[in-house]
Write an enzyme that holds these catalytic residues in place. Sequence first.
Site, PDB file in Angstrom:
ATOM      1  N   LEU A  11      33.784  84.052  24.589  1.00 51.37           N
ATOM      2  CA  LEU A  11      34.249  83.520  23.265  1.00 51.37           C
ATOM      3  C   LEU A  11      35.264  82.545  23.669  1.00 51.37           C
ATOM      4  O   LEU A  11      36.125  83.095  24.500  1.00 51.37           O
ATOM      5  CB  LEU A  11      34.574  84.611  22.325  1.00 51.37           C
ATOM      6  CG  LEU A  11      33.844  85.668  22.021  1.00 51.37           C
ATOM      7  CD1 LEU A  11      34.490  86.595  20.524  1.00 51.37           C
ATOM      8  CD2 LEU A  11      32.338  85.038  21.538  1.00 51.37           C
ATOM      9  N   GLY A  14      38.897  79.222  20.676  1.00 53.49           N
ATOM     10  CA  GLY A  14      40.394  79.588  20.695  1.00 53.49           C
ATOM     11  C   GLY A  14      41.331  78.564  21.067  1.00 53.49           C
ATOM     12  O   GLY A  14      41.058  77.857  22.119  1.00 53.49           O
ATOM     13  N   ARG A  18      49.999  79.330  22.261  1.00 53.12           N
ATOM     14  CA  ARG A  18      50.897  79.675  22.774  1.00 53.12           C
ATOM     15  C   ARG A  18      51.327  79.408  24.258  1.00 53.12           C
ATOM     16  O   ARG A  18      52.240  79.358  24.788  1.00 53.12           O
ATOM     17  CB  ARG A  18      51.011  81.528  22.987  1.00 53.12           C
ATOM     18  CG  ARG A  18      51.569  82.094  21.715  1.00 53.12           C
ATOM     19  CD  ARG A  18      51.495  83.461  21.704  1.00 53.12           C
ATOM     20  NE  ARG A  18      49.744  83.848  21.602  1.00 53.12           N
ATOM     21  CZ  ARG A  18      49.220  85.069  21.625  1.00 53.12           C
ATOM     22  NH1 ARG A  18      50.305  86.069  22.061  1.00 53.12           N
ATOM     23  NH2 ARG A  18      47.966  85.299  21.588  1.00 53.12           N
ATOM     24  N   THR A  84      36.972  85.996  15.733  1.00 47.79           N
ATOM     25  CA  THR A  84      36.016  86.550  16.814  1.00 47.79           C
ATOM     26  C   THR A  84      34.751  87.159  16.109  1.00 47.79           C
ATOM     27  O   THR A  84      33.663  86.767  16.419  1.00 47.79           O
ATOM     28  CB  THR A  84      36.555  87.632  17.396  1.00 47.79           C
ATOM     29  OG1 THR A  84      37.152  88.674  16.510  1.00 47.79           O
ATOM     30  CG2 THR A  84      37.659  87.378  18.476  1.00 47.79           C
ATOM     31  N   ASP A 107      39.458  84.566  27.881  1.00 50.92           N
ATOM     32  CA  ASP A 107      40.733  84.492  28.521  1.00 50.92           C
ATOM     33  C   ASP A 107      41.164  85.836  29.257  1.00 50.92           C
ATOM     34  O   ASP A 107      42.435  86.162  29.094  1.00 50.92           O
ATOM     35  CB  ASP A 107      41.930  84.329  27.400  1.00 50.92           C
ATOM     36  CG  ASP A 107      41.905  85.281  26.186  1.00 50.92           C
ATOM     37  OD1 ASP A 107      41.095  86.163  26.106  1.00 50.92           O
ATOM     38  OD2 ASP A 107      42.877  85.208  25.301  1.00 50.92           O
ATOM     39  N   GLY A 144      44.692  95.238  19.924  1.00 56.78           N
ATOM     40  CA  GLY A 144      44.319  95.821  18.903  1.00 56.78           C
ATOM     41  C   GLY A 144      44.102  97.510  19.133  1.00 56.78           C
ATOM     42  O   GLY A 144      43.650  97.758  19.965  1.00 56.78           O
ATOM     43  N   ASN A 172      41.942  97.820  22.540  1.00 54.74           N
ATOM     44  CA  ASN A 172      40.677  97.211  22.712  1.00 54.74           C
ATOM     45  C   ASN A 172      40.676  96.418  23.637  1.00 54.74           C
ATOM     46  O   ASN A 172      41.733  95.085  23.514  1.00 54.74           O
ATOM     47  CB  ASN A 172      40.288  96.610  21.383  1.00 54.74           C
ATOM     48  CG  ASN A 172      39.012  95.953  21.153  1.00 54.74           C
ATOM     49  OD1 ASN A 172      38.243  96.084  21.961  1.00 54.74           O
ATOM     50  ND2 ASN A 172      39.064  95.018  20.397  1.00 54.74           N
ATOM     51  N   ASN A 230      47.478  84.736  27.288  1.00 50.59           N
ATOM     52  CA  ASN A 230      48.029  83.999  26.134  1.00 50.59           C
ATOM     53  C   ASN A 230      49.159  82.892  26.023  1.00 50.59           C
ATOM     54  O   ASN A 230      49.252  82.201  25.271  1.00 50.59           O
ATOM     55  CB  ASN A 230      48.192  84.990  25.094  1.00 50.59           C
ATOM     56  CG  ASN A 230      46.937  85.955  24.649  1.00 50.59           C
ATOM     57  OD1 ASN A 230      45.896  85.353  24.371  1.00 50.59           O
ATOM     58  ND2 ASN A 230      47.030  87.224  25.045  1.00 50.59           N
ATOM     59  N   SER A 408      46.418  49.711  70.566  1.00 47.28           N
ATOM     60  CA  SER A 408      47.479  50.138  69.547  1.00 47.28           C
ATOM     61  C   SER A 408      47.453  48.897  68.531  1.00 47.28           C
ATOM     62  O   SER A 408      47.316  47.551  69.019  1.00 47.28           O
ATOM     63  CB  SER A 408      48.658  50.371  69.988  1.00 47.28           C
ATOM     64  OG  SER A 408      48.657  51.385  70.643  1.00 47.28           O
TER      65      SER A 408
HETATM   66  C1  UD1 Z   1      40.989  90.398  20.511  1.00 48.02           C
HETATM   67  C2  UD1 Z   1      40.722  91.711  19.428  1.00 48.02           C
HETATM   68  C3  UD1 Z   1      41.841  92.664  19.781  1.00 48.02           C
HETATM   69  C4  UD1 Z   1      41.837  92.697  21.293  1.00 48.02           C
HETATM   70  C5  UD1 Z   1      42.218  91.901  22.113  1.00 48.02           C
HETATM   71  C6  UD1 Z   1      41.921  91.850  23.410  1.00 48.02           C
HETATM   72  C7  UD1 Z   1      39.708  90.891  17.335  1.00 48.02           C
HETATM   73  C8  UD1 Z   1      40.002  90.733  15.904  1.00 48.02           C
HETATM   74  N1  UD1 Z   1      40.754  91.262  17.938  1.00 48.02           N
HETATM   75  O1  UD1 Z   1      42.512  90.096  19.940  1.00 48.02           O
HETATM   76  O2  UD1 Z   1      41.474  94.139  19.164  1.00 48.02           O
HETATM   77  O3  UD1 Z   1      42.838  93.931  21.611  1.00 48.02           O
HETATM   78  O4  UD1 Z   1      41.177  90.517  21.605  1.00 48.02           O
HETATM   79  O5  UD1 Z   1      42.492  90.410  24.378  1.00 48.02           O
HETATM   80  O6  UD1 Z   1      38.758  90.368  17.904  1.00 48.02           O
HETATM   81  N2  UD1 Z   1      37.804  83.057  19.748  1.00 48.02           N
HETATM   82  C9  UD1 Z   1      36.811  82.180  19.211  1.00 48.02           C
HETATM   83  N3  UD1 Z   1      36.758  82.016  17.917  1.00 48.02           N
HETATM   84  C10 UD1 Z   1      37.478  82.253  17.136  1.00 48.02           C
HETATM   85  C11 UD1 Z   1      38.709  83.151  17.431  1.00 48.02           C
HETATM   86  C12 UD1 Z   1      38.704  83.837  18.766  1.00 48.02           C
HETATM   87  O7  UD1 Z   1      36.059  81.887  20.256  1.00 48.02           O
HETATM   88  O8  UD1 Z   1      37.447  81.813  15.868  1.00 48.02           O
HETATM   89  C13 UD1 Z   1      37.844  83.360  20.879  1.00 48.02           C
HETATM   90  C14 UD1 Z   1      39.438  83.084  21.805  1.00 48.02           C
HETATM   91  O9  UD1 Z   1      39.080  81.665  22.533  1.00 48.02           O
HETATM   92  C15 UD1 Z   1      39.629  84.409  22.786  1.00 48.02           C
HETATM   93  C16 UD1 Z   1      38.921  85.417  22.243  1.00 48.02           C
HETATM   94  O10 UD1 Z   1      37.791  84.922  21.089  1.00 48.02           O
HETATM   95  O11 UD1 Z   1      38.860  83.853  24.133  1.00 48.02           O
HETATM   96  C17 UD1 Z   1      39.954  86.593  21.548  1.00 48.02           C
HETATM   97  O12 UD1 Z   1      40.456  85.871  20.296  1.00 48.02           O
HETATM   98  P1  UD1 Z   1      41.960  85.992  20.326  1.00 48.02           P
HETATM   99  O13 UD1 Z   1      42.515  85.200  19.248  1.00 48.02           O
HETATM  100  O14 UD1 Z   1      42.880  85.888  21.502  1.00 48.02           O
HETATM  101  O15 UD1 Z   1      41.970  87.445  19.741  1.00 48.02           O
HETATM  102  P2  UD1 Z   1      43.285  88.369  19.998  1.00 48.02           P
HETATM  103  O16 UD1 Z   1      44.020  88.347  19.036  1.00 48.02           O
HETATM  104  O17 UD1 Z   1      43.795  88.667  21.457  1.00 48.02           O
HETATM  105 MG    MG Z   2      43.596  87.116  23.294  1.00 46.56          MG
END
Ligand code: UD1
Ligand code: MG
Length: 464
Positions: A11, A14, A18, A84, A107, A144, A172, A230, A408
């Site tokens: 995934l 995002g 930050r 996610t 990430d 989480g 998580n 992040n 040279s």
């Molecule tokens: C997420 C978890 C959290 C966990 C943490 C670990 C959820 C709801 N929460 O939170 O429980 O502790 O990761 O790092 O899943 N992304 C997409 N599309 C979206 C949203 C996110 O591709 O619509 C990708 C982001 O680019 C990222 C990853 O998913 O690589 C995680 O998303 P992020 O928003 O960072 O979730 P966290 O708040 O870190």
């Molecule tokens: Mg994250």
Amino acid sequence: MSMPGTGVLVLAAGKGTRMKSETPKVLLRLLDEPLLYYPLRATDAPDFSGRAVVVGHGSKTVSQYLQNAWPGTEVVVQQEQLGTGHAVFTARKWVSRFERVMIIPGDVPMITGETLTRLNSRHLEACEDCTFLVFEPSDPTGYGRVLDTEKGFRIVEEKDAREHEKKCGRVNSGIYIFNTGPLLEQLENIGRDNSQGEFYLTDVIHNLCEEGKRVGIMVCPDPDEMEGVNDPLQLDRVSRIMRRRILDHHMKNGLKCVDSETVWIGPGVSIGDDVTVEPFVQVWGRSDIGSRSRLGSYSIVRNSILGENVHLSGHVVICDSRAGDNSVLGPFTYVRDGSELGEGAFAGKFVEIKKSRIGEGAKVPHLSYIGDATVGKGSNIGAGTITCNYDGERKNPTSIGEGCFVGSDTMFVAPVSLGDRSYTAAGSVITKDVPAESLAIGRAKQKNIEGWARRKRKPDGGGE
Ligand code: UD1
Ligand code: MG
């Protein structure tokens, strides 16, 4: 029809707000590789039968990177980042091709292939519908929390957690394996009734537990591995840990560092036996350092191959090039764009070599620019020699034969060639090809005006 095996879904859609950067977060660099390189490398294993990345922010540049660096990895575009759960839902068609899917955030670069392989095996052995990685960081803020319920687990995000829930130290990692059937079914059922208004993938886990499905956790003993990136501070922290991890690996295999605190080696570098690295050296990209080589202080090696016993004597920058066995470079040398130095060749002080081949044992010791040229075996290039390769429109080649002696300050006005075993006189401007075994002189004839200085001192011409 689902394919056997486990697909990997990364995934990476995002924004990474930050980071405060124009560059999509997953392309920001960690030890000179994009963040996305790391989960892809960790999943570059036969355990996995397919791979896709969900892209969104900066999808064009991210897709381009994937195409160039990881051909065969598929791309799923998530137009709007609604969480996610939504990201996985967007990729549901791809996911449905596999029996199982491993989901990894883009990430979390410290994750290792071994841990993922263990997670995969554990999932298979335990016959679970979902197995996910948890860990206990020193500070759980932002993650989480993984709470126990009567029927299994419930993950509550920091922003939705009540005070007593925040006290839970088990969090998580965002890394999961699901059997695709139950995952896809539950993805249809999650809502966005939470503080961020997002579809949380984590809600699927709660739903599966409520349905009485088998959900298990695997604790990752090394919380460093789960470290997410992040903001720039986390990027820095991860960079330090990763740098150390890579150096330790090489030092266990015999690398000697005069001061390992000031050496940076990227994750794609290979190093032969008994190499020594002096302080403030950087080695990046797909570089390969041959055994018994020595990398002098302030040198940068990028995507380059050094043979055995190569000596960079300091302040050498070598990019996309090769240096043969026993060659010596530096100090203050810049070699780039597909240049090749033959065995035992020498490129010395204030020398730039671009897109050129320097033959076996040939020497370019001082103050030269050699571009789009070939220098034959054993030739010696005098100080201050320049290949004038650019005519304002095109880059033109210079060919210098074997065993030549270039005086040279010779200017080679390309295209031009110097035959084998030929000489040029110092200060020559060579505009015509020189046959083998010749001497080329291309400079104004010297004239001595006797008494000139004396006369200048007496402007009235003063009588004798
Ligand atoms: C997420 C978890 C959290 C966990 C943490 C670990 C959820 C709801 N929460 O939170 O429980 O502790 O990761 O790092 O899943 N992304 C997409 N599309 C979206 C949203 C996110 O591709 O619509 C990708 C982001 O680019 C990222 C990853 O998913 O690589 C995680 O998303 P992020 O928003 O960072 O979730 P966290 O708040 O870190
Ligand atoms: Mg994250």
